[in-house]
Design an enzyme around this catalytic site. Structure first.
Site, mmCIF file in Angstrom:
data_model
loop_
_atom_site.group_PDB
_atom_site.id
_atom_site.type_symbol
_atom_site.label_atom_id
_atom_site.label_comp_id
_atom_site.label_asym_id
_atom_site.label_seq_id
_atom_site.Cartn_x
_atom_site.Cartn_y
_atom_site.Cartn_z
ATOM 1 N N CYS A 1 39.937 46.893 51.765
ATOM 2 C CA CYS A 1 38.730 46.349 52.374
ATOM 3 C C CYS A 1 38.941 44.835 52.489
ATOM 4 O O CYS A 1 39.824 44.257 51.833
ATOM 5 C CB CYS A 1 37.490 46.675 51.542
ATOM 6 S SG CYS A 1 37.391 45.804 49.964
ATOM 7 N N CYS B 1 39.097 50.146 45.772
ATOM 8 C CA CYS B 1 37.775 49.900 45.184
ATOM 9 C C CYS B 1 36.740 50.922 45.650
ATOM 10 O O CYS B 1 35.635 50.972 45.121
ATOM 11 C CB CYS B 1 37.288 48.495 45.526
ATOM 12 S SG CYS B 1 36.768 48.301 47.254
ATOM 13 N N SER C 1 49.285 59.365 62.443
ATOM 14 C CA SER C 1 50.419 60.175 62.912
ATOM 15 C C SER C 1 50.164 61.663 62.708
ATOM 16 O O SER C 1 50.554 62.482 63.540
ATOM 17 C CB SER C 1 51.719 59.754 62.221
ATOM 18 O OG SER C 1 52.062 58.440 62.616
ATOM 19 N N THR D 1 43.643 51.949 59.667
ATOM 20 C CA THR D 1 44.614 51.212 58.872
ATOM 21 C C THR D 1 45.788 52.129 58.524
ATOM 22 O O THR D 1 45.765 53.326 58.806
ATOM 23 C CB THR D 1 43.991 50.705 57.551
ATOM 24 O OG1 THR D 1 43.549 51.827 56.797
ATOM 25 C CG2 THR D 1 42.846 49.741 57.814
ATOM 26 N N MET D 2 46.771 51.561 57.888
ATOM 27 C CA MET D 2 47.862 52.362 57.339
ATOM 28 C C MET D 2 47.230 53.397 56.401
ATOM 29 O O MET D 2 46.274 53.104 55.697
ATOM 30 C CB MET D 2 48.820 51.484 56.537
ATOM 31 C CG MET D 2 49.475 50.364 57.327
ATOM 32 S SD MET D 2 50.815 50.896 58.364
ATOM 33 C CE MET D 2 52.052 51.303 57.165
ATOM 34 N N ASP E 1 51.827 57.545 69.845
ATOM 35 C CA ASP E 1 51.695 57.066 68.468
ATOM 36 C C ASP E 1 52.103 55.594 68.423
ATOM 37 O O ASP E 1 52.899 55.132 69.245
ATOM 38 C CB ASP E 1 52.599 57.890 67.536
ATOM 39 C CG ASP E 1 52.240 57.720 66.064
ATOM 40 O OD1 ASP E 1 51.101 57.333 65.753
ATOM 41 O OD2 ASP E 1 53.104 57.992 65.208
ATOM 42 N N GLU E 2 51.558 54.862 67.458
ATOM 43 C CA GLU E 2 51.858 53.430 67.259
ATOM 44 C C GLU E 2 51.608 52.626 68.534
ATOM 45 O O GLU E 2 52.390 51.739 68.909
ATOM 46 C CB GLU E 2 53.295 53.245 66.764
ATOM 47 C CG GLU E 2 53.633 53.998 65.493
ATOM 48 C CD GLU E 2 52.902 53.505 64.238
ATOM 49 O OE1 GLU E 2 52.187 52.483 64.293
ATOM 50 O OE2 GLU E 2 53.048 54.173 63.197
#
Length: 196
Positions: free
Chosen positions: A181, A146, A16, A10-11, A86-87
């Site tokens: 999540c 969380c 990177s 995920t972000m 990347d990406e």
């Protein structure tokens, strides 16, 4: 033996940073790296890959119509020991196929880093193709607020509300996306819609 690698997360999962560390590790051993990024990724500048921890490097751009295999073949006299992208979620499926062909024809390892899914939890076409044909698939993990493993790139508006409408590609960082999540993502949507 050369392989096609897909490392996704995920972000905020340090993709990177891992791209730039991998590049450094190969170059430190005197190897030539072909560092690439899709044209769609202009967040840190047209030719720049930059991590949140401050690492950066210049990369060659891959336009959507670029024949990656043909360009690599033209560059054969320069010969690269490794290709790092990347990406990679923004690549076209035919470009993923071309990277696969480079691995098999030239025995050059290819490392692709990117997101698995968009803010609606739908696969990006480039990521889908990588899941279909990569030799090695590794998840780079990060956590939700969380404490659970984050798996959703939640897009947020200027008030911090989770949104689920809009174009698949919208560049942004912490001001636009939060790693969540699935449970928290659904809860945030339901709260916005007045369902809880």
């Amino acid at each position: 033996m050369a392989k096609l690698y897909f490392r996704y997360g995920t972000m905020g999962s340090s993709k990177s940073a891992q791209v730039l560390i991998t590049k450094f590790n190969y170059e430190e051993r005197g190897m030539r790296v072909w560092l690439l990024k899709p044209k769609a990724d202009t967040r840190d500048g047209k030719h720049t890959i930059q991590s949140r921890i401050g690492l950066s490097a210049e990369a060659e751009i891959i336009p959507p119509d670029m024949d990656v295999f043909a360009v690599f073949k033209e560059k054969e006299r320069e010969f690269y020991d490794v290709i790092i992208v990347d990406e990679a979620q923004f690549l076209q499926p035919h470009q993923i196929d071309a990277l696969r062909d480079i691995v098999d024809t030239y025995h050059v390892p290819v490392f692709c880093y990117g997101l698995r899914t968009d803010f609606r939890t739908k696969l990006f076409p480039g990521s889908m193709r990588l899941f279909e044909i990569a030799d090695s698939i590794t998840e780079l993990k990060t956590v939700c607020a969380c404490g659970r493993k984050a798996m959703v790139n939640a897009r947020i508006d200027t008030n911090g509300n989770v949104i689920t409408q809009g174009a698949q590609i919208q560049l942004g960082g912490n001001e636009s996306y939060l790693p969540m999540c699935y449970k928290c993502w659904k809860k945030a949507q339901n709260a916005k819609d007045g369902m809880i």
